[in-house]
Enzyme design. Structure first.
Site, PDB file in Angstrom:
ATOM      1  CE  LYS A  55      -4.134   1.592   2.548  1.00  0.00           C
ATOM      2  NZ  LYS A  55      -5.039   1.204   3.640  1.00  0.00           N
TER       3      LYS A  55
ATOM      4  CG  ASP B  74     -13.643  -1.096  -2.592  1.00  0.00           C
ATOM      5  OD1 ASP B  74     -14.804  -0.796  -2.278  1.00  0.00           O
ATOM      6  OD2 ASP B  74     -12.675  -0.356  -2.356  1.00  0.00           O
TER       7      ASP B  74
HETATM    8  P1  AMP Z   1      -9.889   2.560  -0.043  1.00  0.00           P
HETATM    9  O1  AMP Z   1     -10.932   3.534   0.359  1.00  0.00           O
HETATM   10  O2  AMP Z   1      -8.524   2.784   0.607  1.00  0.00           O
HETATM   11  O3  AMP Z   1     -10.325   1.147   0.069  1.00  0.00           O
HETATM   12  O4  AMP Z   1      -9.604   2.854  -1.584  1.00  0.00           O
HETATM   13  C1  AMP Z   1     -10.612   2.872  -2.561  1.00  0.00           C
HETATM   14  C2  AMP Z   1      -9.986   2.899  -3.934  1.00  0.00           C
HETATM   15  O5  AMP Z   1      -9.228   4.091  -4.134  1.00  0.00           O
HETATM   16  C3  AMP Z   1      -9.032   1.761  -4.198  1.00  0.00           C
HETATM   17  O6  AMP Z   1      -9.184   1.400  -5.535  1.00  0.00           O
HETATM   18  C4  AMP Z   1      -7.689   2.381  -3.906  1.00  0.00           C
HETATM   19  O7  AMP Z   1      -6.632   1.710  -4.546  1.00  0.00           O
HETATM   20  C5  AMP Z   1      -7.875   3.788  -4.428  1.00  0.00           C
HETATM   21  N1  AMP Z   1      -7.014   4.777  -3.767  1.00  0.00           N
HETATM   22  C6  AMP Z   1      -7.146   5.231  -2.500  1.00  0.00           C
HETATM   23  N2  AMP Z   1      -6.198   6.134  -2.234  1.00  0.00           N
HETATM   24  C7  AMP Z   1      -5.419   6.270  -3.357  1.00  0.00           C
HETATM   25  C8  AMP Z   1      -4.278   7.046  -3.704  1.00  0.00           C
HETATM   26  N3  AMP Z   1      -3.713   7.894  -2.851  1.00  0.00           N
HETATM   27  N4  AMP Z   1      -3.781   6.896  -4.954  1.00  0.00           N
HETATM   28  C9  AMP Z   1      -4.339   6.043  -5.821  1.00  0.00           C
HETATM   29  N5  AMP Z   1      -5.412   5.301  -5.555  1.00  0.00           N
HETATM   30  C10 AMP Z   1      -5.960   5.392  -4.342  1.00  0.00           C
HETATM   31 MG    MG Z   2      -9.600  -0.585  -0.156  1.00  0.00          MG
END
Ligand code: AMP
Ligand code: MG
Length: 498
Positions: A114, A256
């Site tokens: 991550k 997800d």
């Molecule tokens: P999460 O809320 O962390 O589960 O993320 C939701 C989606 O957003 C996933 O597809 C992550 O990979 C993407 N995502 C979250 N933060 C970032 C970031 N800083 N850069 C790129 N993708 C992100």
């Molecule tokens: Mg996630």
């Protein structure tokens, strides 16, 4: 002679890669200006088959900071329902599957990053993880593991020397790469994407993979798919109950973030509840409280219901309805058992036990005494004398209770006293032991996290963070008789069912 990096000598089993390129994209890691190892999880390393003494700081950084070696890194493709709305633009946007490794316990483990850089799924975002985000995920996973929640854990955290800009952290925020070990990174959303694309063939192939690797005991059963769905419902219901009893709010239960193995993972704006407040919301962007503390079981059940759409490829709606119907029972059974254990008792779930649970929740809700503080005081004050004379029993110091609340508490004490007296006196040491096992001294309430984060920000002092990690992962309170021996060292939830 050239010594190989021990991480490259792990027992790799590229099970997902072997499925072909319909489920992932091969990506490269970002190059970072600096690498400082901030956390290494030596206990996990042993589970993966590496003796910690043979792994140097340089090995960690070469593998997970500079990403050296010939490994193919896979950004996994998935979609998902986010706050109830379908989003087909997801996928690993800031991480990838670094590798899949067979652990010494025979299980297959994913090593996932991550904060390791952008991918085709980053959209307009930077692919990075803030250092605080990394610190928080390390803490959450270790604490939940200690509390017996089936969770992923962090293998390491490396600070990477970039300046990041986030709306929820002071600018500039420090950057990091975190590596997580989990049962699987296949999510409900992995199947949802295939359904969205109309690829029944890929759903079938992935399902067979999931059964082979994660549900092998179902292989060969005539109704294996239905048994799989039912078991996933059970595992997910148990997970929701484990969070609830632990007083934990995951905060972003989008599909997800739901694992096909029923394991808890991906910790963002999580929080432990300060008091028993059903509406407690941990994510600032959860405007309508969709994922508030008490809604977690409902959210999980809804996610399982949405998963039925892709599973229609192999199951009839009636078959899935039967599977989903086990959720309530399974949730309540697990929740009741866990809460009873926090009170010091074990099944059977008798009527007096159920009444004690009811009164405990009611009292915690009405008085708003600290949720964790209550169980901590109960553990600290308990003595076998409580069974002999009610006057020795729990006192709630430091809380100003109204008359009505005092009456509620008095009734709770009667109830607890009554249940204690259904047990013979020689069972009192077991009560002590259970209380110590299930009620840790230290809980990661927000001020506790801030108290270790501030020294990092202002003085780059990591000692309080390491001390806190030790505290939250310590097997049980000091003075506890051989409780360490009852805790599994593997990746499963730490508390072994009694
Ligand atoms: P999460 O809320 O962390 O589960 O993320 C939701 C989606 O957003 C996933 O597809 C992550 O990979 C993407 N995502 C979250 N933060 C970032 C970031 N800083 N850069 C790129 N993708 C992100
Ligand atoms: Mg996630």
């Amino acid at each position: 002679m050239h010594r190989p990096n021990p991480f490259h000598t792990l027992t790799f089993e590229p099970a997902l890669e072997a499925l072909g390129d319909d489920y992932h994209d091969v990506v490269a890691a970002a190059e970072f200006p600096r690498h400082t190892l901030r956390f290494r999880n030596d206990a996990l390393l042993s589970t993966l088959g590496l003796p910690p003494t043979q792994v140097t700081e340089e090995d960690w950084i070469a593998a997970f900071g500079r990403f050296e070696g010939e490994r193919a890194f896979l950004a996994l493709r998935y979609h998902g329902y986010q706050f109830g709305a379908y989003n087909p633009y997801l996928g690993d946007g800031r991480g990838f599957l670094w590798g899949q490794v067979r652990g010494i316990d025979g299980g297959l483990y994913d090593l996932g990053t991550k904060g390791s850089g952008t991918t085709p799924y980053s959209r307009s975002a930077d692919g990075r993880l803030t250092l605080k985000g990394g610190v928080r995920e390390v803490l959450a996973a270790e604490a939940l593991h200690r509390l017996g929640v089936r969770t992923s854990r962090c293998l390491c955290l490396i600070e990477t020397g970039e300046a990041l800009y986030r709306s929820d952290e002071p600018a500039p925020a420090r950057s990091s790469v975190m590596v997580r070990v989990s049962r699987s990174h296949i999510r409900f959303g992995t199947f949802e994407r295939l359904h969205y694309l109309g690829r029944k063939d890929l759903i079938l192939k992935l399902l067979d993979h999931v059964l082979t690797v994660y549900y092998p005991h179902l292989l060969g059963e005539p109704n294996a798919y239905q048994l799989f769905y039912t078991e996933l419902v059970e595992r997910t219901a148990q997970l929701a109950a484990q969070w609830m009893a632990a007083g934990f709010c995951h905060a972003v239960l989008n599909t997800d973030n739901m694992s096909i193995t029923g394991e808890s993972f991906d910790y963002g704006p999580w929080a432990f509840i300060p008091t028993y407040d059903p509406g407690f919301t941990a994510a600032s962007f959860d405007y309508f409280g969709r994922y508030c503390y008490a809604n977690q079981p409902h959210a999980c059940r809804w996610n399982l219901e949405m998963l039925q759409r892709p599973l229609e490829a192999v199951l009839a709606p009636e078959e899935m309805a039967v599977g989903l119907a086990v959720f309530e029972d399974c949730y309540h059974r697990t929740y009741q058992e866990r809460m009873l254990a926090r009170l010091g008792f074990a099944p059977p779930m008798t009527l007096p036990a159920l009444e004690l649970l009811r009164q405990t929740i009611q009292m915690l809700y009405d008085t708003q005494v600290g949720y964790h503080r209550f169980f901590s005081d109960l553990t600290g004050q308990f003595t076998p004398r409580w069974r002999e004379d009610k006057q020795w029993m729990l006192m709630l110091h430091d809380f100003d209770l109204t008359l009505a609340q005092q009456n509620l508490f008095a009734s709770w004490r009667d109830c607890y006293f009554g249940l204690l007296n259904t047990l013979p006196s020689d069972q009192m040491p077991e009560i002590t032991q259970r209380l110590r096992q299930h009620n840790p001294d230290t809980v990661l309430l927000r001020p506790v996290i801030e108290a270790v984060w501030n020294p990092i920000v202002y003085a780059d002092n990591w000692e309080p963070f390491y001390a806190l990690l030790q505290e939250v992962s310590a097997p049980a309170r000091a003075g506890s008789p051989s409780i360490g021996q009852t805790l599994g060292e593997g990746l499963d939830g730490g508390i072994v069912p009694e």
